[in-house]
Design an enzyme around this catalytic site. Structure first.
Site, short mmCIF file in Angstrom:
data_model
loop_
_atom_site.label_atom_id
_atom_site.label_comp_id
_atom_site.label_asym_id
_atom_site.label_seq_id
_atom_site.Cartn_x
_atom_site.Cartn_y
_atom_site.Cartn_z
CD GLU A 116 71.48 -3.21 17.76
OE1 GLU A 116 70.18 -2.75 17.36
OE2 GLU A 116 72.20 -3.38 16.42
CE LYS B 12 68.59 -18.23 10.81
NZ LYS B 12 68.64 -17.16 9.86
#
Length: 501
Positions: free
Chosen positions: A260, A186
């Site tokens: 992250e 996505k």
């Protein structure tokens, strides 16, 4: 390089509308709704993408699941050849991909050409070789042999941000494919033109269903993807706020994650630093990708002995930064990636004044009338900043650097670590012992000594604290895309004798 939007649209074939890539085919979305991809420097519409939903996610995951058995059993040679071919094709059309990245994100073309694309290519090259390195181990016992196999996980959900989309795509799919997984990706709904064009070109070499792409808003696509019962791993890069939701979604099926997230990195300048080189690094940290970099050294700690000299040179350097058309090779500072991001930065510029900080440089939108249609912010320095101010603690994600002075190293280190983030950091000193001492004390995943943004291949990148967990950009990430299976082969013949009746 001479480029313009119409030439690129004509030569490269930017589509008016992009579908989802599912099972090797480009298909329309179930909702029938679309989202505009904009050029943040001009406000022009570049293309439209599908506003995906749970139905689209379901089809994509089903395609990835169906493709997994064959792909997971592919040879290392097959996976290596695929990843090398991707790298080769990126190199062959590097300039065109760089223009697409700049058009949709607003970053200077020089950065797309010399940073984004080379590093994206590097990820595919790095993990092409890694396909042969996925070996297990054996353990010898007097009466048995222990074999540890490493196996791919299955369908991986990958969600990437808008600031460096091609690089984020590369660092996600390259290790996943090298390890034998399949993917549903996505991309960000605001900036993904280069990523979609990448898959248009690569669709003929990707086995159907091995990589699927679903576009749309996070609330409509992200939750459905992360909670899908056939997803076996989640990789996310983005904000802490969104990560909290991703963690909650992934808990539904106990799915492992790598995250992250944001940063508010300390950039520490000692009294014995090379001032001119350190000023250059501080300038680069402020303006690279318009400050829309999670690794940015946005908290500058200046030793009081060199503070005045440093700040004057720093202000001069930022004052000479060339801001303008991102497609102009001379431009060093482009447009913020979206209206939402521009408004966020402006709110922090106002907040800094309210908190009592001093505007040492910049502090507002660009005053250039020729840039009025775009999202352009002056490179900004705030001084008189206290570490507990929100501008010193929260990620602004713009060309804004806050400055704190220091004298005592221990006191400075306490402030440097007094943050919820821990992604990167930098230190400038000619004293080798001090450099190592500060690097060890910094609670952060990466420390650069005497050059900020000194990124090198196969060095793990990831965060401490709320900057996330897991490591990417190195072979270490393969641990996150495989699982181990222990097989014990008995060498002793006959019964144990303990349960003999």
């Amino acid at each position: 390089m001479s480029t313009n939007l119409k030439a690129i649209e004509s030569n490269y074939g930017i589509r008016d509308e992009y579908g989802h890539l599912i099972g090797g085919e480009w298909v329309g979305g179930a909702s029938g709704k679309t989202i505009a991809l904009l050029n943040p420097a001009t406000g022009e519409t570049l293309a439209r993408i599908q506003a995906g939903n749970a139905a689209d996610v379901g089809r994509a995951v089903a395609a990835a699941k169906a493709a997994f058995p064959a792909w997971s059993q592919s040879s290392a040679a097959e996976r290596q050849d695929l990843l090398y071919e991707i790298a080769r094709r990126l190199k062959a059309r590097l300039e065109e991909y760089a223009v697409l990245e700049t058009l949709n994100n607003g970053k200077p073309i020089r950065e797309s050409l010399y940073f984004d694309l080379p590093n994206a290519i590097g990820q595919f090259e790095l993990f092409a070789g890694a396909a042969y390195g996925l070996h297990g181990q054996t353990l010898d016992f007097p009466d048995a042999i222990g074999i540890v196999h490493r196996e791919p996980l299955g369908v991986c959900a990958q969600i990437i941000p808008w600031n460096v989309p091609l690089l984020m795509m590369a660092c996600k799919i390259a290790p996943a494919l090298a390890a034998g997984n399949t993917v549903v990706l996505k991309p960000a709904e605001t900036v993904c033109l280069s990523v979609l064009e990448f898959f248009v070109e690569m669709a003929d070499i990707l086995p159907p269903g091995v990589v699927n792409v679903v576009t749309g808003y996070g609330a409509d696509v992200g939750e459905a993807l992360v909670t899908h019962p056939d997803v076996r791993k989640v990789a996310f890069t983005g904000s802490v706020a969104t990560a909290r939701r991703v963690i909650q979604y992934a808990s539904a099926n106990i799915v492992p994650q790598t995250l992250e997230l944001g940063g508010k990195s300390a950039h520490i300048i000692c009294a014995d630093a090379d001032i001119d080189a350190a000023v250059e690094s501080a300038t680069m940290s402020t303006v690279l990708n318009k400050g829309e970099v999670c690794l940015a050294g946005s908290r500058l700690f200046l030793h009081e002995a060199i503070e005045e000299e440093f700040l004057e040179k720093f202000r001069d350097a930022l004052g000479n930064i060339r801001q303008g058309d991102p497609l102009d090779p001379a431009t060093q500072l482009g447009a913020q990636a979206s209206t939402m991001q521009m408004e966020k930065i402006e709110s922090y510029l106002a907040l800094a004044i309210e908190e009592g900080a001093t505007v040492f440089a910049g502090g507002a939108r660009s005053a250039d009338a020729g840039l009025a249609k775009g999202h352009f912010v002056q490179p900004t320095i705030f001084t008189k900043v206290a570490n507990d101010m929100r501008i010193a603690q929260e990620e602004i994600f713009g060309p804004v650097t806050t400055v704190q002075s220091w004298r005592d190293e221990d006191e400075m280190m306490a402030r440097a670590n007094d943050t919820s983030f821990g992604l990167a950091g930098g230190v400038w000193t000619r004293d080798l012992a001090r450099a190592h001492r500060i690097a060890r004390k910094l609670e952060t995943g990466t420390v650069w000594i005497n050059r900020y943004y000194n990124l090198k291949p196969n060095m793990p990148l990831g965060g401490y604290k709320q900057s996330g967990f897991g490591r990417e950009f190195s072979h270490e990430v393969l641990n996150h895309y495989t699982q181990t299976k222990s097989v014990i082969v008995n060498l002793d013949e006959g019964k144990l004798g303990m349960f003999d009746q």
